[in-house]
Design a protein around this motif. Structure first.
Motif, PDB file in Angstrom:
ATOM      1  N   ILE A  33       0.866  -1.177   0.000  1.00  0.00           N
ATOM      2  CA  ILE A  33       0.000   0.000   0.000  1.00  0.00           C
ATOM      3  C   ILE A  33       0.901   1.225   0.000  1.00  0.00           C
ATOM      4  O   ILE A  33       1.658   1.449   0.954  1.00  0.00           O
ATOM      5  CB  ILE A  33      -0.905   0.044   1.248  1.00  0.00           C
ATOM      6  N   ILE A  34       0.862   2.014  -1.067  1.00  0.00           N
ATOM      7  CA  ILE A  34       1.665   3.229  -1.129  1.00  0.00           C
ATOM      8  C   ILE A  34       0.805   4.382  -0.629  1.00  0.00           C
ATOM      9  O   ILE A  34      -0.139   4.806  -1.293  1.00  0.00           O
ATOM     10  CB  ILE A  34       2.175   3.496  -2.557  1.00  0.00           C
ATOM     11  N   GLY A  35       1.133   4.868   0.555  1.00  0.00           N
ATOM     12  CA  GLY A  35       0.365   5.943   1.171  1.00  0.00           C
ATOM     13  C   GLY A  35      -0.136   5.547   2.538  1.00  0.00           C
ATOM     14  O   GLY A  35      -0.881   4.567   2.674  1.00  0.00           O
ATOM     15  N   GLY A  36       0.277   6.292   3.552  1.00  0.00           N
ATOM     16  CA  GLY A  36      -0.114   5.997   4.928  1.00  0.00           C
ATOM     17  C   GLY A  36      -1.126   6.969   5.479  1.00  0.00           C
ATOM     18  O   GLY A  36      -1.147   7.244   6.684  1.00  0.00           O
ATOM     19  N   GLY A  37      -2.003   7.466   4.591  1.00  0.00           N
ATOM     20  CA  GLY A  37      -3.106   8.305   5.042  1.00  0.00           C
ATOM     21  C   GLY A  37      -4.336   7.467   5.317  1.00  0.00           C
ATOM     22  O   GLY A  37      -4.264   6.229   5.410  1.00  0.00           O
ATOM     23  N   TYR A  80     -13.041  24.743   8.761  1.00  0.00           N
ATOM     24  CA  TYR A  80     -12.346  23.547   8.275  1.00  0.00           C
ATOM     25  C   TYR A  80     -11.317  23.009   9.260  1.00  0.00           C
ATOM     26  O   TYR A  80     -10.954  21.833   9.202  1.00  0.00           O
ATOM     27  CB  TYR A  80     -11.676  23.853   6.935  1.00  0.00           C
ATOM     28  N   ALA A  81     -10.849  23.848  10.176  1.00  0.00           N
ATOM     29  CA  ALA A  81      -9.878  23.383  11.164  1.00  0.00           C
ATOM     30  C   ALA A  81     -10.509  22.468  12.197  1.00  0.00           C
ATOM     31  O   ALA A  81      -9.802  21.730  12.891  1.00  0.00           O
ATOM     32  CB  ALA A  81      -9.230  24.574  11.861  1.00  0.00           C
ATOM     33  N   ASN A  82     -11.834  22.488  12.281  1.00  0.00           N
ATOM     34  CA  ASN A  82     -12.516  21.725  13.325  1.00  0.00           C
ATOM     35  C   ASN A  82     -13.582  20.788  12.774  1.00  0.00           C
ATOM     36  O   ASN A  82     -14.634  20.610  13.397  1.00  0.00           O
ATOM     37  CB  ASN A  82     -13.126  22.689  14.349  1.00  0.00           C
ATOM     38  N   VAL A  83     -13.323  20.185  11.618  1.00  0.00           N
ATOM     39  CA  VAL A  83     -14.256  19.182  11.110  1.00  0.00           C
ATOM     40  C   VAL A  83     -13.885  17.815  11.683  1.00  0.00           C
ATOM     41  O   VAL A  83     -12.722  17.569  12.029  1.00  0.00           O
ATOM     42  CB  VAL A  83     -14.263  19.125   9.562  1.00  0.00           C
ATOM     43  N   PRO A  84     -14.838  16.917  11.827  1.00  0.00           N
ATOM     44  CA  PRO A  84     -14.530  15.588  12.372  1.00  0.00           C
ATOM     45  C   PRO A  84     -13.907  14.671  11.318  1.00  0.00           C
ATOM     46  O   PRO A  84     -14.331  14.672  10.157  1.00  0.00           O
ATOM     47  CB  PRO A  84     -15.901  15.066  12.803  1.00  0.00           C
ATOM     48  N   TRP A  85     -12.918  13.915  11.730  1.00  0.00           N
ATOM     49  CA  TRP A  85     -12.247  12.942  10.859  1.00  0.00           C
ATOM     50  C   TRP A  85     -12.476  11.535  11.420  1.00  0.00           C
ATOM     51  O   TRP A  85     -12.425  11.337  12.638  1.00  0.00           O
ATOM     52  CB  TRP A  85     -10.756  13.216  10.788  1.00  0.00           C
ATOM     53  N   ALA A  86     -12.699  10.582  10.532  1.00  0.00           N
ATOM     54  CA  ALA A  86     -12.940   9.200  10.961  1.00  0.00           C
ATOM     55  C   ALA A  86     -12.227   8.248  10.014  1.00  0.00           C
ATOM     56  O   ALA A  86     -12.410   8.321   8.787  1.00  0.00           O
ATOM     57  CB  ALA A  86     -14.439   8.903  10.970  1.00  0.00           C
ATOM     58  N   ILE A  87     -11.397   7.361  10.562  1.00  0.00           N
ATOM     59  CA  ILE A  87     -10.686   6.347   9.782  1.00  0.00           C
ATOM     60  C   ILE A  87     -11.119   4.995  10.321  1.00  0.00           C
ATOM     61  O   ILE A  87     -11.021   4.733  11.526  1.00  0.00           O
ATOM     62  CB  ILE A  87      -9.157   6.528   9.893  1.00  0.00           C
ATOM     63  N   TYR A  88     -11.590   4.115   9.409  1.00  0.00           N
ATOM     64  CA  TYR A  88     -12.258   2.874   9.829  1.00  0.00           C
ATOM     65  C   TYR A  88     -11.330   1.663   9.787  1.00  0.00           C
ATOM     66  O   TYR A  88     -11.760   0.549   9.509  1.00  0.00           O
ATOM     67  CB  TYR A  88     -13.489   2.654   8.951  1.00  0.00           C
ATOM     68  N   SER A  89     -10.069   1.890  10.074  1.00  0.00           N
ATOM     69  CA  SER A  89      -9.115   0.787  10.200  1.00  0.00           C
ATOM     70  C   SER A  89      -9.414   0.022  11.476  1.00  0.00           C
ATOM     71  O   SER A  89     -10.337   0.338  12.216  1.00  0.00           O
ATOM     72  CB  SER A  89      -7.691   1.353  10.237  1.00  0.00           C
ATOM     73  N   HIS A  90      -8.616  -0.998  11.737  1.00  0.00           N
ATOM     74  CA  HIS A  90      -8.717  -1.707  13.021  1.00  0.00           C
ATOM     75  C   HIS A  90      -7.370  -1.588  13.726  1.00  0.00           C
ATOM     76  O   HIS A  90      -6.391  -2.154  13.253  1.00  0.00           O
ATOM     77  CB  HIS A  90      -9.055  -3.185  12.827  1.00  0.00           C
ATOM     78  N   PRO A  91      -7.270  -0.844  14.845  1.00  0.00           N
ATOM     79  CA  PRO A  91      -8.344  -0.094  15.497  1.00  0.00           C
ATOM     80  C   PRO A  91      -8.698   1.184  14.718  1.00  0.00           C
ATOM     81  O   PRO A  91      -7.920   1.654  13.902  1.00  0.00           O
ATOM     82  CB  PRO A  91      -7.753   0.246  16.866  1.00  0.00           C
ATOM     83  N   GLU A  92      -9.897   1.715  15.011  1.00  0.00           N
ATOM     84  CA  GLU A  92     -10.359   2.916  14.343  1.00  0.00           C
ATOM     85  C   GLU A  92      -9.662   4.159  14.896  1.00  0.00           C
ATOM     86  O   GLU A  92      -9.110   4.138  16.000  1.00  0.00           O
ATOM     87  CB  GLU A  92     -11.869   3.076  14.537  1.00  0.00           C
ATOM     88  N   VAL A  93      -9.723   5.225  14.113  1.00  0.00           N
ATOM     89  CA  VAL A  93      -9.179   6.521  14.527  1.00  0.00           C
ATOM     90  C   VAL A  93     -10.241   7.584  14.283  1.00  0.00           C
ATOM     91  O   VAL A  93     -10.938   7.553  13.267  1.00  0.00           O
ATOM     92  CB  VAL A  93      -7.903   6.885  13.731  1.00  0.00           C
TER      93      VAL A  93
END
Length: 465
Positions: free
Chosen positions: A178-182, A340-353
């Motif tokens: 996987i190229i990219g750690g975002g 835009y500085a205070n929008v919610p971010w959600a990453i659905y990896s395991h564990p989630e972020v």
């Protein structure tokens, strides 16, 4: 042929259909132009299909570890055909729902490519609606984005893929790079690793998930490594080449890496092809994004742009917010611009972020005198019960005169189901709530959301745990 409307929306993704629905709800006569399926990237090759396949991975993981809970089950087997069929069923159902909503609000739907012309007119061509010109009081451009690629990587959709391609795989690769750690890369790394692939994440920046607090990113990296995912940060991938049945990656300063599949996850770029921006006089920035002001107005009066086509966080919920902002603005309602500085971010990896607002580092760089509190999942009863104790909650606040916490500046989380737990933190940051105010709220027990309450409470100078 000519037609007059209050509003013409070009693009039927989250920003586009949200603008059409909200505008129609406000009584506007709205037309929408879309050549591909309504719902855009999010519904068809983004948020929804990705999360559905991640849920498949979660079920697989649960069955594989059922023995810990006293449940005897055989070794799970992945049927990607069945998983893809379920994914498509959900996508189709949601697509039908969006279509019915637009139809119910009397939005005129036009099949074709939309191109902006002078005097807020949009020409439509190349679709079932035929050649048509739409005249409007206002136009919203919402044409979305496409995956970025890398030089030296010829995407074929099978061995070298974009994120779009990976969502349609019918067989799991044995080895994947996987190229990219975002956010996108980490979700796919988690998905493939859970289902049995050997995964290597390659990130050019000093660490993965640069937008999250360093403590969160560090714990996620450790959790990935415990699951067998190799994470390499600060590396430069120059090119790739075929090596028999494998693909070899040329990584600067490292031995070649042999894999079966390469997934390029280096972000997305605005899709403006054929939109007629230059001819119409709409300015773009140096990155090709449509240039807009705080109300998403372009350089052309009466023309707005929302979503991935402008340089704002590429999140469906941000596009929703921008769509509402624009409709309110064109109606003369003086809305508050998106923060835009205070929008919610959600990453659905395991564990989630999940996170919102300042990291500890960015708060200090912004000149704040900060105090922080970290509570880990290891001591949380609900986390122990469900068997998910890798995680933490970190609250960043201004330091009060007495050394305790004042206004809450950021909330960053990693762990099971934190994407569903961020709501309290989001409200606290965006309402500029203080630690003493939030500390008085009662948290239900036993829940993982207690960790947020505990983190805030400890910033008062007194804590329970």
């Amino acid at each position: 042929m000519s037609s007059d409307h209050d509003l013409v929306v070009v693009g039927g993704g989250p920003g586009g259909y949200a603008a059409a629905l909200y505008g129609a709800a406000a009584g506007l006569d709205v037309a929408m132009v879309e050549k591909q399926k309504l719902g855009g990237t999010c519904l068809h090759v983004g948020c929804i299909p990705a999360k559905e396949l991640l849920e498949t991975a979660a079920v697989y993981r649960t069955v594989a570890h059922a023995g810990r809970f006293g449940i005897t089950a055989g070794a799970p087997v992945v049927d990607m055909g069945a998983a893809q069929a379920r994914k498509q069923q959900i996508v189709d159902q949601l697509h039908k729902g969006v279509s019915k909503l637009l139809e119910g609000r009397k939005v005129t739907l036009l099949d074709g490519w939309g191109s902006l012309e002078a005097d807020r007119t949009v020409s439509v061509s190349g679709g079932e609606s035929g050649e048509i010109t739409l005249a409007a009081d206002h136009v919203i451009l919402a044409t979305g984005s496409v995956p970025r690629t890398l030089p030296g990587f010829e995407v074929d959709g099978e061995r070298i893929m974009t994120s779009d391609d990976l969502l349609s795989i019918t067989a799991l690769p044995k080895r994947a790079a996987i190229i990219g750690g975002g956010a996108i890369g980490l979700e796919f790394a988690s998905l493939l690793a859970d289902l049995g692939s050997e995964v290597t994440v390659l990130e050019a920046l000093p660490r993965i998930l640069m937008g999250a607090d360093n403590d969160v990113a560090r714990l996620l990296g450790r959790a990935f490594r415990k699951r067998g995912i190799e994470v390499r940060s600060g590396v430069t991938v120059n090119s790739c080449r075929s090596a028999g049945d494998a693909i070899e990656l040329d990584i600067e300063g490292n031995d070649p890496l042999a894999v079966d599949v390469v997934v390029v996850c280096v972000g997305r770029q605005p899709f403006t092809d054929g939109l007629g921006l230059d001819t119409a006089g709409v300015k773009k920035d140096e990155g090709g994004y449509v240039a807009v002001d705080e109300y998403c107005q372009t350089s052309l009066p009466g023309v707005y742009a929302v979503g991935d086509v402008i340089r704002t966080p590429q999140l469906a919920h941000v596009a929703f917010a921008e769509a509402i902002l624009v409709v309110k603005h064109l109606l003369g309602e003086s809305p508050t611009p998106v923060d835009y500085a205070n929008v919610p971010w959600a990453i659905y990896s395991h564990p989630e972020v999940a996170f919102v607002g300042h990291t500890e580092e960015s708060a200090i760089e912004a000149g704040h005198n900060v105090v922080t509190s970290v509570h880990r999942f290891t001591g949380n009863g609900r986390a122990m019960i469900v068997g998910e104790t890798d995680g933490l909650v970190k609250v960043i606040a201004e330091r009060s005169v007495d050394g305790t916490g004042g206004r809450i500046l950021g909330v960053h989380m990693v762990g099971s189901w934190v994407t569903e737990q961020l709501g309290q933190g989001y409200l606290a940051v965006n309402w500029e709530a203080t630690v003493p105010e939030v500390a008085e709220f009662i948290q239900p027990h036993p829940t993982m959301s207690e960790l947020f309450g505990e983190s805030v409470l400890s910033l008062t100078g007194r804590a329970l745990h």
